[in-house]
Design an enzyme around this catalytic site. Structure first.
Site, mmCIF file in Angstrom:
data_model
loop_
_atom_site.group_PDB
_atom_site.id
_atom_site.type_symbol
_atom_site.label_atom_id
_atom_site.label_comp_id
_atom_site.label_asym_id
_atom_site.label_seq_id
_atom_site.Cartn_x
_atom_site.Cartn_y
_atom_site.Cartn_z
ATOM 1 N N LYS A 295 -8.208 -16.741 -64.912
ATOM 2 C CA LYS A 295 -7.939 -15.810 -65.625
ATOM 3 C C LYS A 295 -6.453 -15.835 -64.534
ATOM 4 O O LYS A 295 -5.674 -15.991 -64.063
ATOM 5 C CB LYS A 295 -8.521 -14.425 -64.714
ATOM 6 N N GLU B 192 -2.701 3.116 -62.490
ATOM 7 C CA GLU B 192 -2.939 1.747 -61.518
ATOM 8 C C GLU B 192 -1.817 2.224 -60.371
ATOM 9 O O GLU B 192 -0.464 1.697 -60.561
ATOM 10 C CB GLU B 192 -2.797 0.158 -62.047
#
Length: 431
Positions: free
Chosen positions: A196, A246
């Site tokens: 990723k 976040e």
């Protein structure tokens, strides 16, 4: 400035008192544009700061841990009891990539910059409190007391910043370049070089006149109640601000809270997101990384059994809450070193993903996706600076990103970044 040393003793004097009102941003009416701002509406936590009583900066990667660790030293002598609810008192952040040179528009914020405001106003239950800081020395106590009285006398009991009318923003960004970068990343993943990688892009926006930073903050917190709204304004007026969902780490003594936030869909797409194999794989990679990263620094670690869906105004995410009891002697600097950057903003394997970004992304992220927030003795709350922009005058540079895994398509990732850019575009007053 040289990092603080516990052996030096207090280097600032501070005092505090209650204030009328409930909104720290109301101080903009009497004190001007804040130099720092932090708010989490869901937690009813809000704080604004003006001026700089102290500054700590890192100028080389090797100084980052020492500077961040120094912020936890008790370097303030209080004239009265300090509130346990007071965030900070140090506010700031650091670059996503400390090894890249600090150039151009990011010079004002530097590699890492933390400030101790001269005046700090925060929400204290259902009211406000103010603290004033001054360098230790002859007359410092008188300076603190007189400034406290001036702030109390001038602070409005009620105030609502009048928002400006929506404006037409001129925007520019290169879709072909970003989609080509996504295709290159998918090829690298297909060849087994990566699992990723998180790609970011910038969007240039310009208004008809200089942006009102207080306007932008007011819109950010109103439109993003489940996010942390932040502002860090350099002495030259350049402001880095945003509203991020976040948390990187929330530290209180030995207790640590963090989260994995990865996997995205358009509003209303919660069920499809929860069932998406691509997004599940992306999310699980972040969870595994955080658990492994915390193992060497924690006495115990636990995580939610299943991810939940975090629904925001412009996007929904998969979220897994993670908690830990830190080992003896582990401070905020150690936690940040272990966690940043998570695969939610970098990729996996970590070093390969970061090398890919250096070679191919061609973007100076600056503080975007880096740790920002506040730090104090034994406590800290740092978030990942997403959904953010660098603003100076009538120009703003917005930053957005997307996680690329096997099965990603250039078109869908472009749409995801467009969706994420809406938070800042609307906050800037775009119609």
């Amino acid at each position: 400035m040289t990092p603080l040393s516990p052996a030096e003793g207090p280097r600032w004097v501070a005092g505090m008192m209650p204030l009328p009102g409930v909104d720290p941003l109301a101080g903009a009416g009497s004190l001007g544009v804040p130099s720092v701002y932090w708010e989490r509406p869901v937690a009813r936590e809000a704080v604004a700061g003006w001026g700089e009583a102290g500054v700590l900066e890192a100028h080389a990667p090797g100084e980052l841990a020492a500077v961040l660790g120094a912020l936890g030293h008790d370097s303030v002598r209080w004239l009265d009891a300090v509130s346990p609810r007071m965030p900070g008192p140090w506010f700031g952040g650091m670059r996503f990539s400390p090894t890249q040179p600090v150039e151009g528009e990011w010079r004002s914020h530097g590699l890492a910059r933390w400030t101790l405001p001269e005046v700090l106003v925060w929400r204290e239950g259902s009211a406000l409190a103010v603290a004033v800081f001054a360098p230790e020395g002859p007359g410092a106590e008188d300076v603190v007391r007189s400034r406290l009285e001036r702030v109390r006398a001038a602070f409005p009991q009620s105030y609502r910043h009048p928002l400006g009318a929506p404006v037409a923003l001129r925007t520019a960004s290169s879709r072909p370049d970003f989609e080509a970068l996504v295709d290159r990343a998918v090829e690298a993943i297909g060849a087994g070089q990566l699992h990723k990688v998180v790609l970011a892009r910038a969007l240039e926006a310009e208004g008809p006149e200089p942006f009102d930073v207080v306007d932008v903050l007011a819109r950010l917190r109103e439109q993003n109640p489940r996010c942390a709204t932040f502002l860090f304004r350099a002495p030259d007026g350049t402001g880095f601000l945003g509203a991020t969902p976040e948390t990187l780490c929330r530290v209180d003594g030995r207790r640590l809270e963090t989260e994995a936030l990865a996997g995205s869909a358009a509003p209303g797409g919660a069920e499809a997101l929860d069932a998406s194999d691509k997004d599940r794989r992306e999310h699980e990679a972040v969870v595994r990384y955080i658990l492994q990263a915390l193992t060497p620094v924690a006495a115990s670690v636990s995580a939610d059994a299943q991810p939940s869906v975090l629904a925001l105004k412009n996007v929904v995410h998969l979220r897994t809450g993670i908690r830990a009891e830190l080992a003896d002697g582990v401070d905020t600097a150690t936690v940040v070193t272990a966690l940043h950057p998570t695969p939610a903003v970098g990729g996996t394997p970590r070093e390969r993903a970061l090398s890919f970004l250096v070679e191919h992304e061609s973007l100076d992220r600056g503080w975007y996706a880096g740790p920002v927030g506040w730090v104090g003795p034994g406590r800290a709350h740092l978030v990942v600076a997403l959904r953010s922009a660098l603003v100076r005058g009538a120009k703003a540079r917005l930053f957005v990103g997307a996680g690329i895994v096997a099965g990603s398509s250039a078109e869908s990732e472009w749409r995801e970044t467009e969706m994420k850019s809406l938070a800042m575009l609307r906050a800037l007053g775009g119609r």
